[in-house]
Design an enzyme around this catalytic site. Structure first.
Site, PDB file in Angstrom:
ATOM      1  N   GLU A 161       0.668  -1.046  -0.246  1.00  0.00           N
ATOM      2  CA  GLU A 161       0.243   0.417   0.302  1.00  0.00           C
ATOM      3  C   GLU A 161       1.018   0.937   0.101  1.00  0.00           C
ATOM      4  OE1 GLU A 161      -2.952   0.358  -0.719  1.00  0.00           O
ATOM      5  OE2 GLU A 161      -2.976  -1.448  -1.021  1.00  0.00           O
ATOM      6  N   TYR A 219      -6.757   6.502   3.425  1.00  0.00           N
ATOM      7  CA  TYR A 219      -6.821   6.024   2.505  1.00  0.00           C
ATOM      8  C   TYR A 219      -6.096   4.647   2.858  1.00  0.00           C
ATOM      9  CZ  TYR A 219      -5.373   2.427  -1.090  1.00  0.00           C
ATOM     10  OH  TYR A 219      -5.235   1.692  -1.420  1.00  0.00           O
ATOM     11  N   ASP A 255     -10.062   5.573  -2.994  1.00  0.00           N
ATOM     12  CA  ASP A 255      -8.746   6.032  -2.856  1.00  0.00           C
ATOM     13  C   ASP A 255      -9.296   6.665  -4.573  1.00  0.00           C
ATOM     14  OD1 ASP A 255      -9.744   3.635  -5.827  1.00  0.00           O
ATOM     15  OD2 ASP A 255      -7.047   3.059  -5.587  1.00  0.00           O
TER      16      ASP A 255
END
Length: 290
Positions: free
Chosen positions: A36, A119, A137
Site C-alpha cells: 500500500e 486511505y 482512493d
DNA sequence: CAGACGTGGTA
DNA sequence: TTACCAAGTCT
C-alpha cells in the site's frame, strides 16, 4: 445495503482480478502494508519487483526495524517519493516497539503510524484484516463519480459527500465489504480508467449515470499543472540517486556535478538532510542514514 | 488547504 | 514534445 452495482462488480472481479502477490492467500499484513505504501502514486508494474525484494529481505516489521533507515531508502530504488521508505521504516520500528511486532488491525492504530493516512489505514484494515471500511482512493472516487454522480472526474479534493456515498454502498457483511472494496478499485484500475475508459468491458455500463448522460466531457478547472524539469524535486532526486548508487559515503564534488545551479542544489541538499534522507558526516562527506 | 514531494510510461 | 497520470500524505 444491496446496491445495483454490488453483484455485477463482485462477479466481474471474481473473473478479472489481477494475480498480484500482495493479494495471495499467503500474503501477510506486513506485505499488504508494504504494498500500500509503495503503490501510493506509483504504478503496479514498477512496484512489483521492489515489493518482492523487500518482502524477501524483510519478511517482518522487526527485520526492517533492525536495519538503519538508509537501507530502506537504498532498497526503495527509483520508486519515487523516498520519504515513504523512511516512514515505512519508522512504522516498522513503531510496530516492533508498540505492537509486539504485529501490524495493528484497527483503523485508529494504523492511522497513527507515520506515512499512513485515511486511505492506507482503510486499505490495510480491509485487505489484510477483512474489515468493513470505505476504501476511497483515486480509482474508487473516479468510478463513483461516473457511476453515481455522472461526472467524468471527481472533485479535486475529497468531499464528505463522497465518503458518505462510499459508506452507503458498502455491503454489511465485513468479508463481502472487503471484497467489494478491492473490486471497485480494480474496476477503476482496469476498466474505468482516467484517460480512455474501456466502457465496452464494464459490468455496470447499463447503470452508469455518466454513460447514460452521453459521457459529457469534464468541464471543471484544469486537472493538473506542475512541471517537473528544473524543480527542487528533480534536484533532490538526482542528489539522492548519487548516494543510493554509492557503496558508502560520497565526497561533496560527486553531488555537485549532478546539478549545476549551486544555490538550488544547496537548498535541496539541506532539505534532504532536514528530512532525514541524507546524513552529513564530520569529514564533509555525505551518506544515507546509517 | 494548496502545494510540496519522485519517477517513468503513454497519448 | 508536452502534459497527464499512477492504490496519497503531510504541512
Amino acid at each position: 445495503m444491496n446496491s445495483t452495482y454490488t453483484d455485477p462488480i463482485l462477479d466481474w472481479y471474481a473473473a478479472n482480478a489481477r494475480d498480484l502477490p500482495w493479494r495471495a492467500p499467503d500474503a501477510t499484513p506486513w506485505g499488504v502494508l508494504i504494498s500500500e505504501i509503495m503503490l501510493q502514486q506509483t504504478p503496479v508494474v514498477r512496484v512489483l519487483p521492489v515489493w518482492r525484494a523487500w518482502t524477501e529481505r524483510w519478511p517482518t516489521p522487526a527485520a526492517l526495524a533492525a536495519e538503519p533507515s538508509g537501507e530502506a531508502v537504498r532498497a526503495w530504488g527509483r520508486l519515487g517519493y523516498p520519504r515513504r521508505a523512511l516512514r515505512l521504516h519508522e512504522s516498522a520500528r513503531a510496530i516492533t516497539d508498540r505492537h509486539g511486532g504485529e501490524v495493528p488491525s484497527s483503523h485508529a492504530d494504523l492511522l497513527a503510524l507515520p506515512g499512513i493516512g485515511s486511505y492506507t489505514a482503510a486499505a490495510v484494515a480491509s485487505f489484510a484484516f477483512r474489515q468493513r471500511h470505505a476504501v476511497l482512493d483515486t480509482n474508487v472516487r473516479r468510478v463513483l463519480a461516473r457511476l453515481v454522480s455522472g461526472e467524468e472526474y471527481p472533485p479535486k479534493a475529497q468531499t464528505k459527500a463522497e465518503v458518505a456515498l462510499a459508506e452507503g454502498l458498502l455491503p454489511l457483511d465485513p468479508p463481502t465489504a472487503a471484497r467489494w472494496a478491492v473490486a471497485v478499485m480494480e474496476l477503476g484500475a482496469l476498466v474505468c480508467t482516467a484517460r480512455t475508459p474501456r466502457c465496452v468491458d464494464c459490468p455496470v455500463l447499463a447503470q452508469c449515470t455518466w454513460h447514460l448522460k452521453g459521457r459529457p466531457a469534464y468541464d471543471g478547472p484544469p486537472r493538473r499543472g506542475q512541471t517537473y524539469t528544473g524543480t527542487d524535486r528533480q534536484c533532490r532526486g538526482r542528489l539522492l540517486a548519487v548516494l543510493r548508487d554509492a557503496d558508502g559515503p560520497v565526497e561533496k564534488p560527486a553531488l555537485d556535478v549532478v546539478w549545476s545551479d549551486a544555490p538550488q542544489r544547496e537548498r535541496a541538499l539541506d532539505a534532504l538532510i532536514a528530512d532525514g534522507l541524507v546524513d552529513p558526516l564530520d569529514d564533509g562527506r555525505y551518506t544515507l542514514p546509517t
